[in-house]
Enzyme design. Sequence first.
Site, PDB file in Angstrom:
ATOM      1  N   HIS A 161     -65.628  35.121  93.583  1.00 62.81           N
ATOM      2  CA  HIS A 161     -64.933  34.163  94.449  1.00 62.81           C
ATOM      3  C   HIS A 161     -64.574  32.881  93.712  1.00 62.81           C
ATOM      4  CE1 HIS A 161     -65.701  36.156  98.449  1.00 62.81           C
ATOM      5  NE2 HIS A 161     -66.428  36.885  97.621  1.00 62.81           N
ATOM      6  N   ASP A 368     -60.931  25.095  91.284  1.00 67.83           N
ATOM      7  CA  ASP A 368     -61.354  25.802  92.493  1.00 67.83           C
ATOM      8  C   ASP A 368     -60.854  27.241  92.421  1.00 67.83           C
ATOM      9  OD1 ASP A 368     -62.350  26.325  95.035  1.00 67.83           O
ATOM     10  OD2 ASP A 368     -61.525  24.488  95.913  1.00 67.83           O
TER      11      ASP A 368
HETATM   12  C1  G6P Z   1     -68.821  29.010  97.287  1.00 65.23           C
HETATM   13  C2  G6P Z   1     -69.332  30.304  96.663  1.00 65.23           C
HETATM   14  C3  G6P Z   1     -70.113  31.130  97.657  1.00 65.23           C
HETATM   15  C4  G6P Z   1     -71.181  30.274  98.311  1.00 65.23           C
HETATM   16  C5  G6P Z   1     -70.551  29.040  98.961  1.00 65.23           C
HETATM   17  C6  G6P Z   1     -71.598  28.111  99.591  1.00 65.23           C
HETATM   18  O1  G6P Z   1     -67.797  29.278  98.177  1.00 65.23           O
HETATM   19  O2  G6P Z   1     -68.261  31.054  96.115  1.00 65.23           O
HETATM   20  O3  G6P Z   1     -70.717  32.233  97.004  1.00 65.23           O
HETATM   21  O4  G6P Z   1     -71.890  31.018  99.264  1.00 65.23           O
HETATM   22  O5  G6P Z   1     -69.855  28.323  97.960  1.00 65.23           O
HETATM   23  O6  G6P Z   1     -72.573  27.766  98.678  1.00 65.23           O
HETATM   24  P1  G6P Z   1     -74.120  28.120  98.907  1.00 65.23           P
HETATM   25  O7  G6P Z   1     -74.765  27.771  97.613  1.00 65.23           O
HETATM   26  O8  G6P Z   1     -74.551  27.260 100.037  1.00 65.23           O
HETATM   27  O9  G6P Z   1     -74.223  29.588  99.229  1.00 65.23           O
END
Ligand code: G6P
Length: 458
Positions: A161, A368
């Site tokens: 992602h 990003d």
């Molecule tokens: C980004 C990453 C995700 C992640 C999200 C929130 O979008 O690509 O994999 O889940 O951030 O971050 P966190 O560390 O809270 O999962």
Amino acid sequence: MVSKSEFVVVSNRLPVRRAGPKSSRWETSPGGLVSALTPVLRDRPSTWIGWDGTIGRAPRPFVHDGIRNDPVPLSQSEIETYYDGFSNRTIWPLYHDAVRSPEYHRHWWRPYVEVNRRFAERAAQRAARGGIVWVHDYQLQLVPGMLRQLRPDLRIGFFLHIPFPPPELFRQLPWRREILEGLLGADVVGFQTKAGIQNLSRLARHLLGSSGQSGELIHDRRRVQVGAFPISIDFERYSKRAADPESHARANELRTRLGQRHVLLGVDRLDYTKGIDTRLKAFRELLVSGRLGLDDAVFVQIGVPSRKRVDEYQQLTRSIHEIVGELNGEYGQVGLNAVEYFGRSFDFEDLVALYLAADVMIVTPLRDGMNLVAKEYIACRNDDTGVLVLSEFTGSARELRQALVVNPHDIDGLVGGIETALAMPTVEQKRRMRTLRRQVRQHDVYAWAQGFLDTLAE
Ligand code: G6P
């Protein structure tokens, strides 16, 4: 015994979260990934493997909203090393152009391997013979390779992602070969943009001796498809909610409370990759130079707290608070702020009302993978008005060509971009927004999931 699944999704976080800190009730997490995969998951015996966000023992598998969740435990020390450490202080900054210095620690790497093995073993247990396993994101890059060893019968997909960095940066990683081997365990490796394809292909050729074309590598005598699959949002959901009279009423109320000024909006997770400070500085320049007055415009910024245990995130939060405080201290008046800042998340309905109230949406990350906020804003603008100012360093800038594309490192360019946006005639706003909306409507998150899974099934 838990029955086998034909389709297994593996991601660091489960698609559910606890309704409160100690609550035993689950709620579906917000976000496009869950909605995109729900129809696929309900269509056949499926499981979603992930972490539930708590420390220590994991609950037993359970069904929520028609989806079977299979929680993987993380201990306190694994949260510090695998998640805060290797995932968020090594890989995250390295893959985002090293806008903060990545740290390389062997005592973070080892738990990263162990936790990845735990996820891989769980997937190996759950998947039916010949089943499909779709692994997500940078926390789990070793899972495809480990799973391939355990279960060569499976179709394995991996989607990153976040950006996949150029070889010059990636090669810093002491464990670069292991990560590449992990990724190439998949049948299909998906990135947000074509740059990811080129970067992986060059690295695989140079470091692992893989052969083949960029889009199709030969590794370990297997074919690995490498493709770009730009992720998106549930366009109709946003557009429909924005068309609801209730949303318009809320947006009007917001505009009244904001003093009927032009509304500039930023919505981000509080992350140093998002360029929140940069855009506030650009706004400040407009006020300092007198090109914009307090009566002309207000900046609304939402900063959703994130990864609060990590130093860099704490520093960022402090620095944003400081900038907002200074701006309002210098330029605000009683009852009229220059910046309205909210350090918390907004629910879907309030977010849509904000998108409707905003004349200009400002998205200025230094790097990003995609940026879905830009797409959400577009989906809400049913009347084709509104301007999107968008950093060229986002994945979405590859698709959203009719946005005002800016370089967030160039403060003059950013200031100019905001001015142009504020002055843009309605006719031009509509011309641009119509094209942007067509793009996002046609390439929504359902098309994204279908595109990836079709490639995986080929
Ligand atoms: C980004 C990453 C995700 C992640 C999200 C929130 O979008 O690509 O994999 O889940 O951030 O971050 P966190 O560390 O809270 O999962």
